[in-house]
Design an enzyme around this catalytic site. Structure first.
Site, PDB file in Angstrom:
ATOM      1  N   LYS A 191       0.856  -1.193   0.000  1.00 50.62           N
ATOM      2  CA  LYS A 191       0.000   0.000   0.000  1.00 50.62           C
ATOM      3  C   LYS A 191       0.884   1.231   0.000  1.00 50.62           C
ATOM      4  O   LYS A 191       1.956   1.245   0.614  1.00 50.62           O
ATOM      5  CB  LYS A 191      -0.898   0.023   1.250  1.00 50.62           C
ATOM      6  CG  LYS A 191      -1.674   1.321   1.433  1.00 50.62           C
ATOM      7  CD  LYS A 191      -2.370   1.378   2.784  1.00 50.62           C
ATOM      8  CE  LYS A 191      -2.986   2.763   3.008  1.00 50.62           C
ATOM      9  NZ  LYS A 191      -3.633   2.884   4.320  1.00 50.62           N
ATOM     10  N   GLU A 223      -8.568  11.993  12.507  1.00 42.02           N
ATOM     11  CA  GLU A 223      -7.705  10.874  12.895  1.00 42.02           C
ATOM     12  C   GLU A 223      -6.819  11.239  14.078  1.00 42.02           C
ATOM     13  O   GLU A 223      -5.935  12.095  13.979  1.00 42.02           O
ATOM     14  CB  GLU A 223      -6.832  10.425  11.716  1.00 42.02           C
ATOM     15  CG  GLU A 223      -6.109   9.123  11.982  1.00 42.02           C
ATOM     16  CD  GLU A 223      -5.926   8.285  10.729  1.00 42.02           C
ATOM     17  OE1 GLU A 223      -5.318   7.207  10.820  1.00 42.02           O
ATOM     18  OE2 GLU A 223      -6.385   8.714   9.657  1.00 42.02           O
TER      19      GLU A 223
END
Length: 425
Positions: free
Chosen positions: A183, A228
């Site tokens: 990723k 976040e």
């Protein structure tokens, strides 16, 4: 090479915290002033705001976190503190933000404001931080002159146009297919100009009004609303919120519920999320005990997008501070990729820009090691040399199943909070 810039002879700080009686919204207390001296960490009406600069620090390079911890240790060791409140965020605190990359040309910036107002569990307190030897009480702060909106705002592509960004995504997918990484998170920026200097207080108020379940932050010109939480340490208890996997909302509640269900079943998004959660748990393990990772994520609903989210909980071990934990977690797979070193290398090759403090840790810390650090997302960096300009950012997690055009659309959705905040209501 790492460097740290501090005052040649930092004076002893004299700190006093007292309870005050005011229900004025925290962000409405911020007075006008230099961009770099406006500080915020506010969520759903509670948190901290600060202004002025009693002392500040800049650090650079691979050891920027360690240099910052050493500076903060020296500052706290010499301070004279009278804290009549004794809660998280009272007493001596520092706001900070760190660049994403070791080789960024932008430094980490840390500032101890002259005045900090905090609110926790409905209780409001004010801290004065000064070099004066006497401890003087502060009057209850009142609402400040409201900020003016930016004027004649214009948007321009930054390092990558949408077409070029799609090409970078396709290149990343090719690198993933070739087995270089699992990723990689690719970001893009927009350059925004205004006819007059941009007041960070305007952005903070707009973001808080629209995204009250995010942490609305400002440190030395970096302003945003992050969903976040990289890490929070509160009396030894550690929490970290991981977001990875995103879908844009339509504004139709029934359709959005169906989209949320599809997000929760998406193999591509679940794979991306699993990478991010695993990276956080592995980074916390050497510094924490009793780590708890839920078996499956939940869907976090924001006004513009929905995310797969997981809240990881743990207990700090061996005196690990909030900043030490943030340093251990950065960069997580949510903003870098997996494996980290290879993903960061590919980011440098494909993004064609210096992220600066975008996607780096941003937040605050106190003298006891408690604090909260988010990831600087949904944000922009006001140019401290020319505050009429701001760069805003958005990034997307790329895995083997990523579609370039879909990732462009996701980046557009993630730019919405800052784009809207920059416009007059």
């Amino acid at each position: 090479m790492s460097t740290v810039t501090v005052p040649a002879a930092a004076p002893t700080l004299v700190v006093r915290t007292v309870t005050v009686d005011t229900d004025e919204p925290l962000l409405h207390l911020l007075p006008p002033g230099p961009v770099e001296q406006c500080a915020s960490w506010v969520r759903q009406g509670e948190g901290l705001v600060g202004w002025g600069s009693a002392v500040s620090c800049e650090t650079r390079g691979p050891s920027r976190f360690e240099d910052a911890r050493e500076w903060w240790s020296a500052v706290t060791a010499g301070a004279v503190v009278r804290d009549e409140v004794g809660t998280s965020g009272s007493g001596l605190i520092c706001f900070g933000s760190f660049p994403f990359a070791d080789d960024s040309t932008e430094p980490a910036r840390l500032v101890v404001p002259e005045v900090v107002v905090g609110r926790r569990d409905g209780r409001t307190f004010v801290t004065t931080i000064t070099t004066r030897p006497e401890l003087t009480p502060l009057e209850t702060p009142g609402a400040a002159v409201p900020p003016a909106p930016p004027l004649d705002v214009a948007f321009a592509d930054g390092a990558l146009s949408p077409t070029a960004y799609a090409g970078a995504v396709a290149a990343a997918v090719g690198r993933i297919t070739a087995g270089e990484v699992d990723k990689v998170v690719l970001a893009r920026d927009l350059v925004v100009t205004s006819a007059e200097p941009i007041d960070p207080r305007w952005l903070l108020r707009r973001l808080a009004d629209e995204y009250d379940n995010t942490w609305v932050f400002a440190v030395a010109g970096l302003v945003g609303a992050t969903p976040e939480l990289l890490v929070r340490r509160d009396q030894g208890l550690v929490t970290s919120r991981v977001l990875a996997g995103t879908i844009r909302r339509t504004g139709d509640d029934e359709k959005d519920l169906a989209l949320a269900a599809s997000l929760a079943r998406s193999s591509k998004d679940l794979e991306e999320h699993e990478y991010a959660v695993r990276s956080v748990a592995e980074a916390l393990a050497p510094h924490c005990s009793s780590i708890n990772v839920p078996e499956s994520p939940f869907v976090l609903h924001l006004p513009n997008v929905m995310h797969l989210a997981t809240d990881v909980a743990a207990v700090a071990a061996n005196g690990a501070t909030a900043l030490a934990l943030a340093a251990a977690l950065h960069p997580s797979a949510a903003v870098g990729g997996t494996p980290t070193a290879d993903a960061v290398r590919i980011i440098g090759e494909l993004e064609r820009m210096d992220r600066g403090r975008y996607a780096g840790p941003v937040g605050w810390m106190d003298a006891a090691g408690d604090g909260a650090w988010g990831i600087a997302l949904r944000c922009g960096a006001i140019d401290l040399n020319d505050p009429r300009q701001i760069r805003i950012f958005a990034g997307c997690g790329i895995v083997a199943g990523s579609d370039p055009e879909s990732e462009v659309a996701e980046s557009v959705a993630k730019l919405v909070p800052m784009r809207d905040a920059l416009m007059d209501a």
